[in-house]
Motif scaffolding. Structure first.
Motif, PDB file in Angstrom:
ATOM      1  N   ARG A  52     -33.060  -6.930  11.755  1.00  9.53           N
ATOM      2  CA  ARG A  52     -32.689  -8.318  11.414  1.00  9.53           C
ATOM      3  C   ARG A  52     -31.181  -8.443  11.213  1.00  9.53           C
ATOM      4  O   ARG A  52     -30.562  -9.412  11.660  1.00  9.53           O
ATOM      5  CB  ARG A  52     -33.432  -8.769  10.163  1.00  9.53           C
ATOM      6  N   GLU A  53     -30.615  -7.463  10.519  1.00 10.59           N
ATOM      7  CA  GLU A  53     -29.169  -7.480  10.305  1.00 10.59           C
ATOM      8  C   GLU A  53     -28.418  -7.300  11.616  1.00 10.59           C
ATOM      9  O   GLU A  53     -27.377  -7.935  11.844  1.00 10.59           O
ATOM     10  CB  GLU A  53     -28.765  -6.391   9.305  1.00 10.59           C
TER      11      GLU A  53
ATOM     12  N   GLU B 241     -14.343  -7.079   8.840  1.00 13.12           N
ATOM     13  CA  GLU B 241     -14.929  -8.104   7.966  1.00 13.12           C
ATOM     14  C   GLU B 241     -16.264  -8.598   8.517  1.00 13.12           C
ATOM     15  O   GLU B 241     -17.231  -8.783   7.760  1.00 13.12           O
ATOM     16  CB  GLU B 241     -13.963  -9.276   7.802  1.00 13.12           C
ATOM     17  N   ASP B 242     -16.338  -8.832   9.826  1.00 12.64           N
ATOM     18  CA  ASP B 242     -17.592  -9.298  10.422  1.00 12.64           C
ATOM     19  C   ASP B 242     -18.698  -8.262  10.237  1.00 12.64           C
ATOM     20  O   ASP B 242     -19.848  -8.599   9.929  1.00 12.64           O
ATOM     21  CB  ASP B 242     -17.393  -9.611  11.907  1.00 12.64           C
TER      22      ASP B 242
ATOM     23  N   VAL C  29     -22.223  -8.212   7.110  1.00 12.84           N
ATOM     24  CA  VAL C  29     -23.646  -8.104   7.443  1.00 12.84           C
ATOM     25  C   VAL C  29     -24.246  -6.803   6.909  1.00 12.84           C
ATOM     26  O   VAL C  29     -25.337  -6.802   6.323  1.00 12.84           O
ATOM     27  CB  VAL C  29     -23.849  -8.184   8.976  1.00 12.84           C
ATOM     28  N   PHE C  30     -23.541  -5.702   7.095  1.00 11.32           N
ATOM     29  CA  PHE C  30     -24.118  -4.385   6.775  1.00 11.32           C
ATOM     30  C   PHE C  30     -23.602  -3.789   5.466  1.00 11.32           C
ATOM     31  O   PHE C  30     -24.026  -2.698   5.086  1.00 11.32           O
ATOM     32  CB  PHE C  30     -23.840  -3.413   7.925  1.00 11.32           C
TER      33      PHE C  30
ATOM     34  N   LEU D  55     -21.175   5.292   2.815  1.00 11.88           N
ATOM     35  CA  LEU D  55     -22.620   5.415   2.612  1.00 11.88           C
ATOM     36  C   LEU D  55     -23.366   5.169   3.927  1.00 11.88           C
ATOM     37  O   LEU D  55     -24.319   5.892   4.252  1.00 11.88           O
ATOM     38  CB  LEU D  55     -23.092   4.422   1.552  1.00 11.88           C
ATOM     39  N   LEU D  56     -22.940   4.143   4.676  1.00 13.42           N
ATOM     40  CA  LEU D  56     -23.586   3.850   5.954  1.00 13.42           C
ATOM     41  C   LEU D  56     -23.455   5.040   6.899  1.00 13.42           C
ATOM     42  O   LEU D  56     -24.417   5.403   7.600  1.00 13.42           O
ATOM     43  CB  LEU D  56     -22.957   2.604   6.588  1.00 13.42           C
ATOM     44  N   ASN D  57     -22.290   5.661   6.932  1.00 14.76           N
ATOM     45  CA  ASN D  57     -22.080   6.821   7.787  1.00 14.76           C
ATOM     46  C   ASN D  57     -22.997   7.977   7.378  1.00 14.76           C
ATOM     47  O   ASN D  57     -23.555   8.674   8.247  1.00 14.76           O
ATOM     48  CB  ASN D  57     -20.621   7.253   7.723  1.00 14.76           C
TER      49      ASN D  57
END
Length: 346
Positions: A296-297, A321-322, A326-327, A333-335
């Motif tokens: 969804r994201e 920024e974009d 969203v994420f 942490l995402l990495n």
């Protein structure tokens, strides 16, 4: 375009002008004192300086593409008698004479697979405004000559490309009409990758007037190379959706991967110039991770990149920024989650 230019994402009216001796008819998308950008009735995006054009005329209050028959005739004239043009449901496929069975249906099948894949995941797609043109050249030399005329700089080993400016896919037959099974598989892979780009830019996933970050486009293109993506009806397991070649590249390069590799990929297209193999592997890995874990994201992010103002720059800060809007802002942490996800793939 300079500040003060006017730009619009949808054509509202049609003009005609004589540009350096060539007649051009289309819808003005953006204009300033230095540059005019027009969507031609044959689907090309053309830009020129106002002083290079004469005989401006407004020819219609709306915009309509050229009829299919006219586009087909123009393509036949452009390529000559060595080629024939086969219309399918959504494509005009130009190919060496007598090779319709090898090429035409492959493009249409790719389109149907693309539409199915995104539709079942909640994406709202739009029908293409123009027939999707694909040219299959008989030889690599013909392909390279065309690319040079097209103003496209190709890296070594390029088998095909999609140009948002011309809205065409161009590639060549690796076997010069006598391909082995292995070469036909390579031909088919090129069709899948480039036609996925073209379909994405013509159904609203991407915008031709505001191109997405390169990792977004190439991540999607490499994702479709896996049989579980381009043939999701027949191959339904996650293992079928893995692009094994890109996964192997990522794992092989992982030991020398920089700690800020994710930020570099998000913020700039430069990684594709510095180390294409690593950039493609990063783009596929990030795209596959997001699609599989946060669909969804991912859909929201694609919509955000496609809705950018037309013909504007996309700098490092805006890209980050974009993405983080969203994420989330914690890219470290995402990495870490991305790397765990890759470790678990089988």
């Amino acid at each position: 375009l300079p500040l003060g230019a006017r730009a619009q994402s949808a054509p509202l009216f049609t003009i005609q002008a004589l540009v350096k001796g060539q007649r051009l008819e289309g819808a003005p998308l953006a204009w300033s004192e230095q540059q005019v950008i027009v969507l031609s009735r044959d689907g090309r995006i053309v830009d020129f300086r106002p002083q290079d054009a004469t005989d401006y005329r407004r020819t219609a209050p709306d915009f309509r593409p050229l009829p299919l028959g006219v586009l087909r005739s123009q393509l036949e004239t452009e390529l000559g008698r060595a080629y024939e043009v086969t219309p399918t449901g959504h494509f005009l496929v130009a190919h060496p004479r007598g090779q319709k069975a090898h090429w035409a249906d492959r493009f249409e099948e790719m389109y149907r697979s693309f539409w199915l894949y995104f539709s079942v995941r909640g994406f709202t797609l739009r029908q293409p405004q123009f027939p999707l043109t694909a040219i299959v050249f008989a030889t690599r030399d013909d392909f390279l000559h065309h690319a040079a005329r097209d103003g496209v700089q190709l890296s070594a080993g390029t088998l095909g490309y999609y140009s948002p400016r011309s809205n065409r896919v161009s590639l060549y037959d690796l076997g010069d009409g006598r391909a082995t099974d292995a070469l036909w598989r390579e031909n088919a892979a090129t069709v899948i990758h480039e036609a996925s780009h073209q379909t994405a830019f013509n159904t609203g996933i991407h915008s031709r007037a505001a191109a997405p970050p390169r990792w977004v486009a190439e991540g999607l293109g490499t994702m479709f190379e896996a049989q579980g993506v381009w043939n999701s009806r027949a191959f339904t397991a996650q293992a079928d959706r893995i692009n094994r070649g890109r996964l192997e590249d990522f794992r092989r390069l992982k030991s020398r991967r920089k700690i800020d590799a994710l930020v570099d990929l998000l913020a700039s297209d430069a990684p594709f110039d510095r180390d294409p193999a690593a950039a493609y592997a990063e783009a596929w890995t990030l795209t596959f991770f997001l699609v599989e874990t946060q669909p969804r994201e991912y859909a929201k992010y694609l919509a955000k990149t496609a809705a950018r103002p037309p013909f504007t720059s996309y700098d490092r800060r805006a890209r980050l920024e974009d993405f983080t809007s969203v994420f989330g802002a914690d890219l470290r942490l995402l990495n870490a989650r991305l790397l765990r996800f890759v470790d678990d793939l089988r």
